[in-house]
Design a protein around this motif. Structure first.
Motif, short mmCIF file in Angstrom:
data_model
loop_
_atom_site.label_atom_id
_atom_site.label_comp_id
_atom_site.label_asym_id
_atom_site.label_seq_id
_atom_site.Cartn_x
_atom_site.Cartn_y
_atom_site.Cartn_z
N ALA A 53 49.05 46.59 0.44
CA ALA A 53 48.07 45.84 -0.34
C ALA A 53 47.22 46.75 -1.21
CB ALA A 53 47.17 45.02 0.60
N ASP A 54 46.99 47.96 -0.75
CA ASP A 54 46.18 48.93 -1.50
C ASP A 54 46.95 49.54 -2.66
OD1 ASP A 54 43.97 48.55 0.06
OD2 ASP A 54 44.16 50.42 1.19
N GLY A 55 48.28 49.39 -2.66
CA GLY A 55 49.07 49.90 -3.77
C GLY A 55 50.03 51.02 -3.44
N ALA A 56 50.21 51.34 -2.16
CA ALA A 56 51.18 52.37 -1.80
C ALA A 56 52.57 51.95 -2.23
CB ALA A 56 51.14 52.63 -0.29
N ASP A 57 53.33 52.87 -2.80
CA ASP A 57 54.68 52.57 -3.28
C ASP A 57 55.71 52.64 -2.16
OD1 ASP A 57 54.12 52.45 -6.23
OD2 ASP A 57 53.43 54.48 -5.82
N ILE A 58 55.44 53.47 -1.15
CA ILE A 58 56.31 53.67 0.00
C ILE A 58 55.41 53.81 1.21
CG2 ILE A 58 58.01 55.23 1.08
CD1 ILE A 58 58.53 56.26 -1.87
N VAL A 59 55.83 53.25 2.34
CA VAL A 59 55.02 53.35 3.56
C VAL A 59 55.86 54.00 4.66
CG1 VAL A 59 53.78 52.09 5.37
CG2 VAL A 59 53.58 51.37 2.98
N THR A 60 55.32 55.06 5.25
CA THR A 60 55.94 55.70 6.41
C THR A 60 55.32 55.15 7.67
OG1 THR A 60 56.29 57.76 5.18
CG2 THR A 60 56.35 57.90 7.59
N VAL A 61 56.15 54.73 8.61
CA VAL A 61 55.67 54.15 9.87
C VAL A 61 56.08 55.07 11.02
CG1 VAL A 61 55.67 52.13 11.37
CG2 VAL A 61 55.89 51.84 8.90
N ILE A 62 55.08 55.56 11.76
CA ILE A 62 55.32 56.54 12.82
C ILE A 62 55.29 55.88 14.18
CG2 ILE A 62 54.56 58.74 13.80
CD1 ILE A 62 52.91 59.12 11.25
N GLY A 63 56.34 56.09 14.96
CA GLY A 63 56.35 55.63 16.34
C GLY A 63 55.56 56.57 17.23
N THR A 64 55.28 56.12 18.45
CA THR A 64 54.49 56.92 19.37
C THR A 64 55.16 58.24 19.75
OG1 THR A 64 53.17 56.80 21.41
CG2 THR A 64 55.41 55.90 21.51
N GLU A 65 56.46 58.35 19.49
CA GLU A 65 57.19 59.59 19.80
C GLU A 65 56.78 60.75 18.90
OE1 GLU A 65 60.25 56.11 19.80
OE2 GLU A 65 58.51 56.76 18.62
N GLY A 66 56.15 60.42 17.78
CA GLY A 66 55.91 61.41 16.75
C GLY A 66 54.86 62.44 17.08
N ALA A 67 54.97 63.59 16.39
CA ALA A 67 53.97 64.64 16.50
C ALA A 67 52.74 64.28 15.67
CB ALA A 67 54.56 65.96 16.00
N GLY A 68 51.69 65.09 15.84
CA GLY A 68 50.50 64.85 15.04
C GLY A 68 49.73 63.66 15.54
N HIS A 69 49.45 62.71 14.65
CA HIS A 69 48.62 61.56 14.99
C HIS A 69 49.45 60.27 15.00
CE1 HIS A 69 44.99 63.99 14.69
NE2 HIS A 69 45.48 64.50 13.58
N PRO A 70 50.04 59.90 16.14
CA PRO A 70 50.89 58.72 16.21
C PRO A 70 50.17 57.43 16.57
CG PRO A 70 51.09 59.93 18.25
CD PRO A 70 50.10 60.68 17.39
N GLY A 71 48.84 57.44 16.54
CA GLY A 71 48.08 56.23 16.83
C GLY A 71 47.84 56.01 18.31
N LEU A 72 47.09 54.96 18.60
CA LEU A 72 46.70 54.66 19.98
C LEU A 72 47.54 53.57 20.63
CD1 LEU A 72 42.81 54.69 19.55
CD2 LEU A 72 44.15 56.33 20.88
N ASP A 73 48.29 52.81 19.84
CA ASP A 73 49.02 51.65 20.39
C ASP A 73 50.20 52.06 21.26
OD1 ASP A 73 47.26 50.05 19.02
OD2 ASP A 73 48.60 49.77 17.31
#
Length: 324
Positions: free
Chosen positions: A134-154
């Motif tokens: 909605a903000d205008g990103a042309d491509i969105v990367t979606v990270i699963g909890t397996e990922g390094a760095g900041h994979p979210g709290l869910d």
């Protein structure tokens, strides 16, 4: 191979090398781009706009293929004016692709959109993916909890997030988290995404900026070797469960504030410790896919190997279906 991603970015393969703070600099990113993927460099690894500009020009000297720079939008770490100053440098230097991460991109991407530069935004949930679109990103990367760095709290696995994002978003979707070879790339793309972002695999590359001993340690780690720190700050980070990670977890359990935690979670301090081979004093960011990384190789060979494995997996699946 053609997908919406390759056509939008002008790359040969739908494979993007994830931005890794202080570690994925021009030497690594250019090799990934030269191999047919898209290399990313973290802008915030550089102390000022002059240093950032120099790295962009270094990238241009090393590759004539598309490449990108990441801009971290984390409000607790980077002040807005600095973000805009760095964005302006990337626009002035005509960087082919810009990746944003850390918070909703809406407040920052207007000048990027006006410059006509494709924007990738990295998220950890479907809610945030839809907001980025909605903000205008042309491509969105979606990270699963397996990922390094900041994979979210869910803590939702990538396989669920990627399929749902591909169903609900109109813009191209990249899968990230736990992807380390052609098999995992094939599995992700079978769910409908347009490409992948792979970071941890490139930690075991010749070109990543890290000591050889770090890479040798990395390829011995099992998939159970990571832990989520910083959950108390609502900014969970997946790192190797070493002494430094345990110090952070203990401080969080004792009710530490952001100010209390900063000496422990500082990316700059961790990078210094890592470069000095003091691994128990560093937050070593790595995903659960580390348990399947077993060789140190040049980045170009990693890209070639992933794609060969992807096609071999496709042949295996065709043979499997043909046995009905």
């Amino acid at each position: 191979m053609k997908t919406k991603l390759t056509e939008m970015l002008g790359i040969k393969y739908p494979l993007i090398q994830g931005s890794m703070q202080y570690m994925s600099l021009a030497e690594l990113a250019s090799e990934v781009s030269n191999a047919g993927g898209l290399g990313l460099v973290p802008s915030m690894a550089f102390p000022n706009v002059d240093a950032l500009r120099a790295e962009v020009r270094k990238m241009k000297s090393l590759t004539d293929k598309p490449f990108g720079f990441n801009i971290s939008l984390v409000p607790e770490v980077v002040i807005p004016q600095m973000i805009f100053d760095y964005i302006n440098v990337l626009i002035e230097e005509e960087v082919p692709v810009i990746e944003t991460s850390g918070q909703r991109p809406g407040n920052f991407i207007k000048p990027i959109k006006e410059a006509g530069i494709p924007i990738i935004h990295k998220v950890t949930s479907i809610k945030h993916a839809l907001a980025a679109q909605a903000d205008g990103a042309d491509i969105v990367t979606v990270i699963g909890t397996e990922g390094a760095g900041h994979p979210g709290l869910d803590q939702v696995p990538g396989s669920i997030l990627w399929a749902k994002a591909a169903e609900e978003l109109e813009v191209p979707v990249l899968a990230a988290g736990g992807i380390v070879d052609g098999k995992s790339m094939y599995a992700a793309m079978s769910l409908g995404v347009d490409g992948i972002l792979m970071a941890s695999r490139f930690l075991a590359s010749d070109e990543v900026k890290a000591p050889r001993s770090f890479k040798e340690k990395l390829i011995t780690l099992p998939e159970t070797s990571t832990v989520l720190t910083m959950k108390s700050l609502r900014n969970a980070m997946r790192v190797v469960h070493n002494k430094q990670a345990q110090r952070i977890l203990d401080a969080e359990a004792a009710g530490a504030t952001l100010e209390d935690l900063m000496p422990l979670i500082s990316g700059k301090a961790s990078n210094i410790a890592l470069m000095e081979e003091r691994y128990d004093d560093a937050q070593m960011t790595v995903g659960q896919g580390v348990g399947r990384i077993r060789e140190i190789k040049p980045a170009r060979e990693i890209v070639a190997e992933v794609m060969a494995d992807f096609y071999a997996t496709h042949d295996y699946m065709k043979d499997l279906v043909g046995k009905d």
